[in-house]
Design a protein around this motif. Sequence first.
Motif, short mmCIF file in Angstrom:
data_model
loop_
_atom_site.label_atom_id
_atom_site.label_comp_id
_atom_site.label_asym_id
_atom_site.label_seq_id
_atom_site.Cartn_x
_atom_site.Cartn_y
_atom_site.Cartn_z
N ALA A 33 37.37 90.12 35.84
CA ALA A 33 37.24 88.76 35.30
C ALA A 33 36.31 87.89 36.14
O ALA A 33 35.46 87.17 35.60
CB ALA A 33 38.62 88.11 35.19
N ASP A 34 36.44 87.96 37.48
CA ASP A 34 35.60 87.13 38.34
C ASP A 34 34.12 87.48 38.19
O ASP A 34 33.27 86.60 38.13
CB ASP A 34 36.01 87.29 39.81
N ALA A 35 33.85 88.79 38.16
CA ALA A 35 32.46 89.23 38.06
C ALA A 35 31.88 88.81 36.71
O ALA A 35 30.71 88.42 36.62
CB ALA A 35 32.37 90.75 38.22
N GLU A 37 32.86 86.25 34.90
CA GLU A 37 32.69 84.79 34.97
C GLU A 37 31.40 84.44 35.71
O GLU A 37 30.61 83.59 35.27
CB GLU A 37 33.91 84.19 35.70
N GLN A 38 31.17 85.14 36.82
CA GLN A 38 29.98 84.86 37.63
C GLN A 38 28.71 85.26 36.88
O GLN A 38 27.70 84.55 36.92
CB GLN A 38 30.08 85.64 38.95
N HIS A 41 27.99 82.66 34.28
CA HIS A 41 27.46 81.46 34.92
C HIS A 41 25.96 81.62 35.22
O HIS A 41 25.15 80.73 34.93
CB HIS A 41 28.25 81.17 36.21
#
Length: 198
Positions: A33-35, A37-38, A41
């Motif tokens: 999820a973080d990757a 999201e990044q 962005h």
Amino acid sequence: MTDRRHLPTTPAPVAQRAAAIEAALQAHGLPAADAIEQGLHHAEDVWLPARGARVVAKAWADAGFRARLLADGKSAVAELGIELPKHHRHLVVLENTASLHNVICCTLCSCTAFTVIGLPPDWYKELEYRARIVRESRSVLREMGLDLPADMELRVWDTTADTRYMVLPLRPPHTDGWSEAQLAEIVTKDAMIGVARL
Ligand code: FE
């Protein structure tokens, strides 16, 4: 031999496949999820053609910068705080003139200097563009709205994994006295790919 009987005959929709990959990563203790999201962005807020437009405007306004940009694109854009991924080893800047036009493609897939000119448009990734821009360059450009004079030299550049290109468009004659900010406003992603002139 792999038993493929359990596999569906048609691929699942992209969203379903992406969700399956994300779930599989999660199951292996690799939360994506973080990757994701990044990545989103960067794609939506950072890797914008406005960055390349700043580079072009500065090259038009500052002869010293233009010379450095043409000699070593990667280190010249770093002066403006624009980084390329490590595997983009070279940024080659192709200068259009009144008698020479450059256009870029990636015949293998979809490579661009995306941190500078933005992510590739969908048509850039299509097999039709990738194949025809090499074999029928002038016809493809004409279909895309760029009808080059017969005596204008045309060069097609095929991107590789480690060598990325951007086109430096010819500065339009009516822009004398404009500020860099004004100049940057008129520079488009299409012009930095080379399917348009300004
Ligand atoms: Fe590619």
